[in-house]
Design an enzyme around this catalytic site. Sequence first.
Site, short mmCIF file in Angstrom:
data_model
loop_
_atom_site.label_atom_id
_atom_site.label_comp_id
_atom_site.label_asym_id
_atom_site.label_seq_id
_atom_site.Cartn_x
_atom_site.Cartn_y
_atom_site.Cartn_z
CG ASP A 36 -71.37 -48.55 53.27
OD1 ASP A 36 -71.71 -47.47 52.76
OD2 ASP A 36 -71.49 -49.67 52.70
CG ASN A 93 -70.89 -41.01 46.05
OD1 ASN A 93 -69.84 -40.43 45.75
ND2 ASN A 93 -70.92 -42.20 46.61
CD GLN A 100 -77.91 -39.48 45.85
OE1 GLN A 100 -77.73 -38.53 45.09
NE2 GLN A 100 -78.75 -39.43 46.87
CG HIS A 106 -75.81 -41.49 51.84
ND1 HIS A 106 -76.86 -41.39 50.96
CD2 HIS A 106 -74.81 -42.09 51.15
CE1 HIS A 106 -76.52 -41.92 49.79
NE2 HIS A 106 -75.26 -42.34 49.88
P1 5GP Z 1 -74.13 -44.11 47.64
O1 5GP Z 1 -73.63 -45.03 46.57
O2 5GP Z 1 -75.60 -43.81 47.47
O3 5GP Z 1 -73.30 -42.88 47.83
O4 5GP Z 1 -73.95 -44.90 49.01
C1 5GP Z 1 -74.88 -45.83 49.49
C2 5GP Z 1 -74.15 -46.68 50.48
O5 5GP Z 1 -75.10 -47.37 51.25
C3 5GP Z 1 -73.24 -47.75 49.85
O6 5GP Z 1 -71.91 -47.55 50.28
C4 5GP Z 1 -73.84 -49.07 50.32
O7 5GP Z 1 -72.84 -50.03 50.62
C5 5GP Z 1 -74.61 -48.65 51.56
N1 5GP Z 1 -75.79 -49.46 51.84
C6 5GP Z 1 -76.76 -49.83 50.97
N2 5GP Z 1 -77.71 -50.54 51.59
C7 5GP Z 1 -77.33 -50.61 52.91
C8 5GP Z 1 -77.92 -51.22 54.06
O8 5GP Z 1 -79.00 -51.83 54.02
N3 5GP Z 1 -77.25 -51.08 55.23
C9 5GP Z 1 -76.07 -50.39 55.32
N4 5GP Z 1 -75.51 -50.32 56.53
N5 5GP Z 1 -75.50 -49.81 54.25
C10 5GP Z 1 -76.11 -49.92 53.06
#
Ligand code: 5GP
Length: 120
Positions: A36, A93, A100, A106
Amino acid sequence: MKDAERSSDTVFGAIVRGEIPADIVYEDEQCIAFRDLNPQAPTHVLVIPRTGISGLQQADQAEPELLGHLLQVAQAVARQEGLEADGWRVVVNVGEAGGQTVEHLHLHVLGGRQLTWPPG
Ligand code: 5GP
């Protein structure tokens, strides 16, 4: 927009296609796992399917084998990261209230510190 199109039209779709770099720690025909960008624990890896499903709100539209495979890859990543002895956590999430932010399914694999409960 179809669900598969919605998920491929995200930053994670771009990572799957190799258009955006990522620190990939595991990959196979069905999924990839990468660190992440904004880690919430010493180990914070995201496990995502290569093909589109926008999130667990679409779980009934996905192949059960794929959903099971993602959990087994989460375990493989935890083992690879040396988390098995102390324990680790998987978080998914779902939707706005679930926190999310990326509409491509993911699994967060978190570990390397004592995690608290309940989550925020
Ligand atoms: P969510 O909030 O949708 O459950 O998680 C999305 C996750 O993706 C977050 O923890 C955020 O830090 C990660 N993330 C967002 N954009 C990128 C990216 O471009 N590269 C990586 N490696 N992680 C990302």
